[in-house]
Design an enzyme around this catalytic site. Sequence first.
Site, mmCIF file in Angstrom:
data_model
loop_
_atom_site.group_PDB
_atom_site.id
_atom_site.type_symbol
_atom_site.label_atom_id
_atom_site.label_comp_id
_atom_site.label_asym_id
_atom_site.label_seq_id
_atom_site.Cartn_x
_atom_site.Cartn_y
_atom_site.Cartn_z
ATOM 1 N N ASP A 23 0.841 -1.204 0.000
ATOM 2 C CA ASP A 23 0.000 0.000 0.000
ATOM 3 C C ASP A 23 0.877 1.256 0.000
ATOM 4 O O ASP A 23 0.596 2.226 -0.700
ATOM 5 C CB ASP A 23 -0.925 -0.015 1.221
ATOM 6 C CG ASP A 23 -1.654 -1.337 1.334
ATOM 7 O OD1 ASP A 23 -2.407 -1.666 0.414
ATOM 8 O OD2 ASP A 23 -1.452 -2.061 2.324
ATOM 9 N N HIS B 284 -4.730 -3.255 6.547
ATOM 10 C CA HIS B 284 -4.522 -3.534 5.126
ATOM 11 C C HIS B 284 -5.861 -3.986 4.555
ATOM 12 O O HIS B 284 -6.166 -5.173 4.476
ATOM 13 C CB HIS B 284 -3.457 -4.614 4.933
ATOM 14 C CG HIS B 284 -3.440 -5.134 3.516
ATOM 15 N ND1 HIS B 284 -2.987 -4.389 2.459
ATOM 16 C CD2 HIS B 284 -3.863 -6.300 2.989
ATOM 17 C CE1 HIS B 284 -3.127 -5.080 1.345
ATOM 18 N NE2 HIS B 284 -3.666 -6.243 1.633
HETATM 19 P P1 NAX Z 1 -2.283 -18.276 -4.015
HETATM 20 O O1 NAX Z 1 -3.656 -18.827 -3.872
HETATM 21 O O2 NAX Z 1 -1.647 -18.187 -5.354
HETATM 22 O O3 NAX Z 1 -1.289 -19.095 -3.090
HETATM 23 C C1 NAX Z 1 -1.574 -19.386 -1.767
HETATM 24 C C2 NAX Z 1 -0.838 -20.648 -1.439
HETATM 25 O O4 NAX Z 1 -0.984 -20.854 -0.046
HETATM 26 C C3 NAX Z 1 -1.405 -21.880 -2.140
HETATM 27 O O5 NAX Z 1 -0.347 -22.576 -2.781
HETATM 28 C C4 NAX Z 1 -2.023 -22.695 -1.007
HETATM 29 O O6 NAX Z 1 -1.905 -24.078 -1.216
HETATM 30 C C5 NAX Z 1 -1.178 -22.216 0.171
HETATM 31 N N1 NAX Z 1 -1.799 -22.358 1.479
HETATM 32 C C6 NAX Z 1 -3.108 -22.192 1.817
HETATM 33 N N2 NAX Z 1 -3.273 -22.441 3.112
HETATM 34 C C7 NAX Z 1 -2.070 -22.761 3.620
HETATM 35 C C8 NAX Z 1 -1.616 -23.141 4.902
HETATM 36 N N3 NAX Z 1 -2.448 -23.249 5.918
HETATM 37 N N4 NAX Z 1 -0.295 -23.401 5.064
HETATM 38 C C9 NAX Z 1 0.555 -23.316 4.025
HETATM 39 N N5 NAX Z 1 0.175 -22.976 2.774
HETATM 40 C C10 NAX Z 1 -1.127 -22.693 2.584
HETATM 41 O O7 NAX Z 1 -2.334 -16.854 -3.278
HETATM 42 P P2 NAX Z 1 -1.314 -15.642 -3.409
HETATM 43 O O8 NAX Z 1 -1.703 -14.796 -4.550
HETATM 44 O O9 NAX Z 1 0.067 -16.159 -3.328
HETATM 45 O O10 NAX Z 1 -1.713 -14.806 -2.082
HETATM 46 C C11 NAX Z 1 -1.458 -15.301 -0.805
HETATM 47 C C12 NAX Z 1 -2.095 -14.415 0.251
HETATM 48 O O11 NAX Z 1 -1.601 -13.094 0.170
HETATM 49 C C13 NAX Z 1 -3.620 -14.285 0.126
HETATM 50 O O12 NAX Z 1 -4.198 -14.407 1.411
HETATM 51 C C14 NAX Z 1 -3.803 -12.853 -0.368
HETATM 52 O O13 NAX Z 1 -5.052 -12.328 0.005
HETATM 53 C C15 NAX Z 1 -2.671 -12.172 0.334
HETATM 54 N N6 NAX Z 1 -2.245 -10.868 -0.180
HETATM 55 C C16 NAX Z 1 -1.832 -9.951 0.720
HETATM 56 C C17 NAX Z 1 -1.346 -8.723 0.336
HETATM 57 C C18 NAX Z 1 -0.871 -7.743 1.358
HETATM 58 O O14 NAX Z 1 -0.454 -6.651 0.957
HETATM 59 N N7 NAX Z 1 -0.906 -8.019 2.646
HETATM 60 C C19 NAX Z 1 -1.310 -8.324 -1.083
HETATM 61 C C20 NAX Z 1 -1.350 -9.468 -2.023
HETATM 62 C C21 NAX Z 1 -2.256 -10.597 -1.612
HETATM 63 O O15 NAX Z 1 -3.576 -10.278 -1.961
#
Ligand code: NAX
Length: 331
Positions: free
Chosen positions: A162, A190
């Site tokens: 952000d 966030h």
């Molecule tokens: P993806 O869905 O591409 O990847 C997430 C990965 O996490 C998957 O491979 C899944 O198998 C794995 N996973 C799920 N639960 C798990 C657990 N309990 N233990 C270990 N692995 C687990 O998502 P991606 O685009 O990489 O985003 C990941 C997270 O970042 C999401 O929650 C998203 O909302 C968040 N974000 C946060 C941002 C921030 O600024 N704070 C910005 C970007 C993003 O939106």
Amino acid sequence: MTKTPIRVAVTGAAGQIGYALLPRIASGAMFGPDQPVYLNLIEIPDEKAMSALKGVAMELDDCAFPLLQGMVLTSDLNTGFKDVNWALLIGSRPRGPGMERNDLIKINGPIFTGQGRAINDHAAKDVRVAVVGNPCNTNALIAMHSAKDLPKQRFTALTRLDQNRAQSQLAQKAGRPITAVQNTLIWGNHSATQVPDYFNTTIDGKSAADVIQDKAWLQGDFFKTVQQRGAAIIAARGASSAFSAANALVDHVRDLVNPTPKGEWRSVCVVSDGSYKTTEGLISSFPIRSDGKGGWEIVQGLTVQPFIQEKISATVKELEQERAVVADLLR
Ligand code: NAX
């Protein structure tokens, strides 16, 4: 290569942020070009996820990064967090169609109790945690409460994306290079209630409010663009921010590992001590200065304009509501 290697855990390592992040860690962008690293890559115990993770590890091998000392691939939290100096908590369930924000908070909350406990019990004594998985502030709060033996100051969550978004928007509006915009500040959660503080952000050393002199834009389109940027990227790309999120996490950790230059700050979500009328104990975004030795402080004495204060109150209220939803996970 004389430095002692550090060990870094990454959850959700096979996801899209993980894919963009891991080569940056292994190449030295996060911890420095002379800091060897081990990577503990953590995924869910699912055949497809673990297979994808193996593929990612093969690609990391194929980069022949001189700093990368080894990898652990696991879905077991105790193994995954064993001896780690940094835990980057990215993995979580994405918000599905028709899912309310509170549903997401409830679904993801338990992930962070388990991870908080495993970090508490198995990580290195100096472990530090950065939470990215959404809702990242409240997930960090849950992890912090679950890691009973660790100082609360070890837990952070990401508003650096952000901050970077706001910096870029202000630079473009002012027609100045990115480097002219300093101390870009995000307060609060966030989420769409986050507060990009254009008054305390400077352009060529002067308040962005004085340089841009377009209050309607600063309080209108600027706010909206920064608050809604994640949704705009999903609408345009059909997928959520990935390399910009990974890049922000590199910035976040690098700037916590190193001392903050004099007169500067970075936006980091940390536990509130009650500063700036932010309820004590919440994880909220503040202007932070790092001492480069594991410590940080919230910059005090900034002027908070009435418009910004009103917005801070709203984002703090949202954080309080999120905390209430997961109250049973905070005992
Ligand atoms: P993806 O869905 O591409 O990847 C997430 C990965 O996490 C998957 O491979 C899944 O198998 C794995 N996973 C799920 N639960 C798990 C657990 N309990 N233990 C270990 N692995 C687990 O998502 P991606 O685009 O990489 O985003 C990941 C997270 O970042 C999401 O929650 C998203 O909302 C968040 N974000 C946060 C941002 C921030 O600024 N704070 C910005 C970007 C993003 O939106």
